[in-house]
Design an enzyme around this catalytic site. Structure first.
Site, short mmCIF file in Angstrom:
data_model
loop_
_atom_site.label_atom_id
_atom_site.label_comp_id
_atom_site.label_asym_id
_atom_site.label_seq_id
_atom_site.Cartn_x
_atom_site.Cartn_y
_atom_site.Cartn_z
N PHE A 1 0.84 -1.20 0.00
CA PHE A 1 0.00 0.00 0.00
C PHE A 1 0.88 1.26 0.00
CE2 PHE A 1 -2.57 3.20 2.29
CZ PHE A 1 -3.75 3.15 1.57
N ASN B 1 -3.91 1.68 10.37
CA ASN B 1 -4.66 2.20 9.23
C ASN B 1 -5.11 0.95 8.48
OD1 ASN B 1 -5.71 3.44 6.98
ND2 ASN B 1 -3.70 3.84 6.05
N PRO B 2 -6.22 0.36 8.90
CA PRO B 2 -6.59 -0.95 8.36
C PRO B 2 -7.34 -0.83 7.03
CG PRO B 2 -8.21 -0.24 9.96
CD PRO B 2 -7.21 0.86 9.86
C1 LIG Z 1 -4.54 0.48 4.20
S1 LIG Z 1 -3.08 -0.50 4.31
C2 LIG Z 1 -2.13 0.51 5.43
C3 LIG Z 1 -0.65 0.31 5.35
C4 LIG Z 1 0.15 1.29 6.22
N1 LIG Z 1 -0.16 1.12 7.62
C5 LIG Z 1 -0.13 2.70 5.81
O1 LIG Z 1 -0.85 3.42 6.51
O2 LIG Z 1 0.38 3.12 4.77
C6 LIG Z 1 -3.63 -1.86 5.32
C7 LIG Z 1 -2.57 -2.93 5.58
O3 LIG Z 1 -3.14 -3.88 6.47
C8 LIG Z 1 -2.78 -5.19 6.06
N2 LIG Z 1 -3.82 -6.07 6.62
C9 LIG Z 1 -5.07 -6.28 6.18
N3 LIG Z 1 -5.76 -7.08 7.04
C10 LIG Z 1 -4.91 -7.36 8.06
C11 LIG Z 1 -5.02 -8.13 9.26
N4 LIG Z 1 -6.16 -8.76 9.58
N5 LIG Z 1 -3.94 -8.21 10.08
C12 LIG Z 1 -2.78 -7.60 9.76
N6 LIG Z 1 -2.61 -6.86 8.63
C13 LIG Z 1 -3.66 -6.72 7.80
C14 LIG Z 1 -2.70 -5.10 4.54
O4 LIG Z 1 -1.89 -6.12 4.01
C15 LIG Z 1 -2.11 -3.70 4.36
O5 LIG Z 1 -0.71 -3.73 4.32
#
Ligand SMILES: C[S@@+](CC[C@H](N)C(=O)[O-])C[C@H]1O[C@@H](n2cnc3c(N)ncnc32)[C@H](O)[C@@H]1O
Length: 282
Positions: free
Chosen positions: A100, A197-198
């Site tokens: 991302f 930031n999910p």
């Molecule tokens: C919107 S991106 C945010 C990335 C980073 N924190 C940012 O703000 O740029 C969401 C991230 O959460 C990860 N992700 C999604 N579901 C997850 C889960 N259940 N547990 C851990 N990571 C998760 C995705 O792979 C992705 O890298």
């Protein structure tokens, strides 16, 4: 000194090239000239100031690479995947396909987190879904905390580690692959604040073309975009912790039904973009 004078073959002046190619980007960006310049800078390995101010000579080979990348960008492919990095909190972060691209609004979450760390003298923070490491690495960099970071994506683990190394926080940024905080189950008690930031986009949302090149697990969270929050708060007892998470601007009302004691904080443009729960010092 201009070291590019001896370029041979069919040469072009850089501004002729920028003028020729930038119109191709009119449909994908409001800044076609700037984006073309950034692509040229990347290909030539030159300084941006030199590309702008000097009539640098571009070889036929370089011209062809620039043209190919501009055409790729014209198809909607994200600029920052082409450049290989994105600035976040004033720091360059490596990004590549599969990870991302950090967004400016998330910088506000980091600023709030840094205030909370200072106010409550926090030492251990988690970053769930770290992606490029944007949140976790900058929080570690700008405060003394240790960060436990997770991501379901192996690529995110790899890139966030590269970014932690790049910004000198490898000793305080521990990242593991896994869902939510599963990889840190044993350390859960030590974590004082949980940042995230999910993914929060609705399954059927219509997104800009370039966003669709980003990993779907970073974006989508079920029918109403709330699957991550529902699953996280069902699973974890957050007593004694501070939680700060990014949310979609239209999600406040539904989130209030999941988390009646949460507060919602506005971003600088006045939209509710953050969920805040202080179950540590309330
Ligand atoms: C919107 S991106 C945010 C990335 C980073 N924190 C940012 O703000 O740029 C969401 C991230 O959460 C990860 N992700 C999604 N579901 C997850 C889960 N259940 N547990 C851990 N990571 C998760 C995705 O792979 C992705 O890298």
């Amino acid at each position: 000194m201009d070291t590019r004078k001896n370029v041979t073959g069919v040469e072009r002046k850089v501004w002729d090239l920028i003028r020729e190619l930038s119109p191709k980007l009119r449909d994908v960006t409001e800044n076609p000239v700037l984006e073309t310049i950034l692509i040229v800078v990347k290909v030539l390995g030159a300084r941006k100031e030199d590309v702008i101010a000097k009539d640098i000579i571009v070889s036929e080979k370089e011209k062809n690479i620039v043209k190919e990348l501009v055409e790729k960008r014209a198809s909607g492919y994200p600029l920052h995947y082409i450049l290989g990095e994105k600035e976040f909190m004033g720091l360059p972060f490596f990004v590549e396909e599969g990870v991302f691209i950090p967004r400016p609004e998330t910088e506000e979450l980091v600023e709030m987190a840094l205030d909370l760390i200072k106010r409550y003298s926090l030492r251990v923070v988690a970053d769930v879904g770290t992606g490029s490491g944007a949140i976790g690495v900058s929080v570690a960099k700008f405060s003394g905390v240790t960060v436990f970071a997770t991501d379901v994506s192996e690529k995110a683990v790899e890139i966030s580690l590269k970014n932690a190394k790049r910004h000198g926080v490898l000793d305080r940024f521990v990242v593991k692959r896994g869902r939510f905080l599963e990889p840190f189950e044993k350390d859960y008690g030590k974590i004082e604040m949980i940042l995230s930031n999910p993914p929060y986009v609705k399954k059927n949302a219509i997104l800009p073309r370039d966003v669709l090149f980003e990993p779907s697990e970073a974006l989508f969270a079920g029918k109403d975009g709330l699957d991550f929050y529902r699953a996280f708060f069902r699973r974890y007892n957050t007593e004694g912790k501070i939680i700060l998470m990014e949310i979609g601007e239209d999600q406040v009302e539904k989130l209030k039904t999941i988390l009646p004691d949460a507060s919602f904080l506005k971003d600088t443009s006045g939209r509710y973009r953050f969920l805040y729960l202080n179950r540590r010092f309330s």
